[in-house]
Design a protein around this motif. Structure first.
Motif, PDB file in Angstrom:
ATOM      1  N   TYR A  52      -4.782  -4.396   6.271  1.00  0.00           N
ATOM      2  CA  TYR A  52      -4.898  -3.766   4.958  1.00  0.00           C
ATOM      3  C   TYR A  52      -4.101  -2.468   4.915  1.00  0.00           C
ATOM      4  O   TYR A  52      -3.368  -2.191   3.956  1.00  0.00           O
ATOM      5  CB  TYR A  52      -6.381  -3.506   4.660  1.00  0.00           C
ATOM      6  N   GLN A  53      -4.219  -1.674   5.975  1.00  0.00           N
ATOM      7  CA  GLN A  53      -3.487  -0.408   6.055  1.00  0.00           C
ATOM      8  C   GLN A  53      -1.978  -0.653   6.037  1.00  0.00           C
ATOM      9  O   GLN A  53      -1.220   0.095   5.406  1.00  0.00           O
ATOM     10  CB  GLN A  53      -3.883   0.342   7.328  1.00  0.00           C
ATOM     11  N   MET A  54      -1.542  -1.704   6.687  1.00  0.00           N
ATOM     12  CA  MET A  54      -0.117  -2.027   6.714  1.00  0.00           C
ATOM     13  C   MET A  54       0.389  -2.398   5.316  1.00  0.00           C
ATOM     14  O   MET A  54       1.501  -2.033   4.917  1.00  0.00           O
ATOM     15  CB  MET A  54       0.151  -3.173   7.697  1.00  0.00           C
ATOM     16  N   MET A  55      -0.442  -3.115   4.552  1.00  0.00           N
ATOM     17  CA  MET A  55      -0.076  -3.465   3.174  1.00  0.00           C
ATOM     18  C   MET A  55       0.107  -2.212   2.327  1.00  0.00           C
ATOM     19  O   MET A  55       1.052  -2.112   1.533  1.00  0.00           O
ATOM     20  CB  MET A  55      -1.151  -4.364   2.560  1.00  0.00           C
TER      21      MET A  55
ATOM     22  N   ARG B 182       2.822  -2.930  -0.561  1.00  0.00           N
ATOM     23  CA  ARG B 182       2.548  -4.274  -1.075  1.00  0.00           C
ATOM     24  C   ARG B 182       1.152  -4.364  -1.666  1.00  0.00           C
ATOM     25  O   ARG B 182       0.808  -5.342  -2.296  1.00  0.00           O
ATOM     26  CB  ARG B 182       2.689  -5.306   0.047  1.00  0.00           C
ATOM     27  N   ALA B 183       0.368  -3.323  -1.445  1.00  0.00           N
ATOM     28  CA  ALA B 183      -0.992  -3.318  -1.973  1.00  0.00           C
ATOM     29  C   ALA B 183      -1.060  -2.341  -3.141  1.00  0.00           C
ATOM     30  O   ALA B 183      -0.741  -1.173  -3.002  1.00  0.00           O
ATOM     31  CB  ALA B 183      -1.984  -2.917  -0.893  1.00  0.00           C
ATOM     32  N   VAL B 184      -1.458  -2.853  -4.289  1.00  0.00           N
ATOM     33  CA  VAL B 184      -1.669  -1.994  -5.458  1.00  0.00           C
ATOM     34  C   VAL B 184      -3.150  -1.667  -5.492  1.00  0.00           C
ATOM     35  O   VAL B 184      -3.990  -2.528  -5.765  1.00  0.00           O
ATOM     36  CB  VAL B 184      -1.236  -2.709  -6.751  1.00  0.00           C
ATOM     37  N   VAL B 185      -3.462  -0.421  -5.201  1.00  0.00           N
ATOM     38  CA  VAL B 185      -4.861  -0.035  -5.051  1.00  0.00           C
ATOM     39  C   VAL B 185      -5.185   1.084  -6.032  1.00  0.00           C
ATOM     40  O   VAL B 185      -4.430   2.053  -6.150  1.00  0.00           O
ATOM     41  CB  VAL B 185      -5.139   0.452  -3.602  1.00  0.00           C
ATOM     42  N   HIS B 186      -6.290   0.951  -6.739  1.00  0.00           N
ATOM     43  CA  HIS B 186      -6.719   1.972  -7.684  1.00  0.00           C
ATOM     44  C   HIS B 186      -7.159   3.234  -6.947  1.00  0.00           C
ATOM     45  O   HIS B 186      -7.574   3.183  -5.783  1.00  0.00           O
ATOM     46  CB  HIS B 186      -7.864   1.443  -8.550  1.00  0.00           C
TER      47      HIS B 186
ATOM     48  N   PHE C 220      -7.569  -7.607  -1.619  1.00  0.00           N
ATOM     49  CA  PHE C 220      -7.045  -8.554  -0.640  1.00  0.00           C
ATOM     50  C   PHE C 220      -8.155  -9.090   0.277  1.00  0.00           C
ATOM     51  O   PHE C 220      -9.246  -9.374  -0.163  1.00  0.00           O
ATOM     52  CB  PHE C 220      -5.891  -7.916   0.137  1.00  0.00           C
ATOM     53  N   GLN C 221      -7.880  -9.232   1.561  1.00  0.00           N
ATOM     54  CA  GLN C 221      -8.855  -9.868   2.455  1.00  0.00           C
ATOM     55  C   GLN C 221     -10.092  -9.015   2.667  1.00  0.00           C
ATOM     56  O   GLN C 221     -11.117  -9.501   3.148  1.00  0.00           O
ATOM     57  CB  GLN C 221      -8.220 -10.217   3.814  1.00  0.00           C
TER      58      GLN C 221
END
Length: 204
Positions: A104-107, A112-116, A144-145
């Motif tokens: 998750y941290q790598m995303m 690649r991770a759109v996080v609020h 994600f996962q």
């Protein structure tokens, strides 16, 4: 031991070694209050959790007011509004869960991770606990996962809450500690805070 006796004995401890011994003897060691005179049921309850996460049953601890029969922090007796707090003290489970956190941290790192913003704040709070050797799944993000891990965790503990396991009609909450030392250090820190507070009142 009741709340008054607990506080009285704690205040009488005059050095770090005796406070540590008090913490081990009364807070971490022994059969929990919720399972008083029910050692077999305590074993079966721990076995349920151990089987789910493929860890030894002796790595399962009950903490908080369900262990003592009262909350020295909230100054109240264990009752039907109380929760059952469970600590899974498992290096293997801790590392397994942290592998998913690392992905998750790598995303996030690679954008690649759109996080609020709210999720980022929750994630940072989660990482503060991780630094103490404690995974709190309630603070996991849902992107994600992470959502699948979080949902599975809470689904399982709901399945052994509210009269659906040996623990009785209570809600069960749980977290994972990296080692027994991390659980002990975290618990001891809370006991020291309570002692400092009572020492200040006594000296005023």
């Amino acid at each position: 031991m009741d709340l008054e006796e607990f506080n009285s004995e704690l205040v009488s401890k005059n050095d770090d070694e005796s406070v540590l011994d008090f913490c081990r003897k009364h807070v971490l060691h022994g059969t929990p209050y919720i399972f008083s005179a029910r050692d077999e049921e305590f074993y079966e309850f721990r076995k349920r959790i151990a089987n789910k996460y493929c860890i030894p049953f002796h790595e399962i601890y009950i903490t908080g007011s369900a262990k003592l029969g009262f909350s020295p922090l909230k100054k109240k007796q264990f009752d039907y509004d109380s929760d059952i707090d469970v600590a899974l003290v498992s290096p293997s489970l801790f590392e397994q869960m942290m592998l998913s956190v690392a992905e998750y941290q790598m995303m996030i790192r690679k954008n690649r991770a759109v996080v609020h913003v709210r999720e980022i704040e929750l994630y940072h709070s989660f990482l503060e606990y991780v630094a103490l050797g404690w995974i709190r799944p309630d603070k996991l993000p849902i992107s994600f996962q992470m959502k699948a891990i979080k949902d599975d965790w809470f689904e399982f503990f709901r399945s052994i809450s509210d009269g659906k396991s040996e623990v009785g009609n209570y809600r069960v909450n749980a977290g994972v500690f990296k080692s027994y030392s991390h659980l002990e250090n975290y618990t001891l820190s809370g006991i020291k805070d309570i002692k400092r507070s009572k020492d200040l009142r006594k000296n005023q």
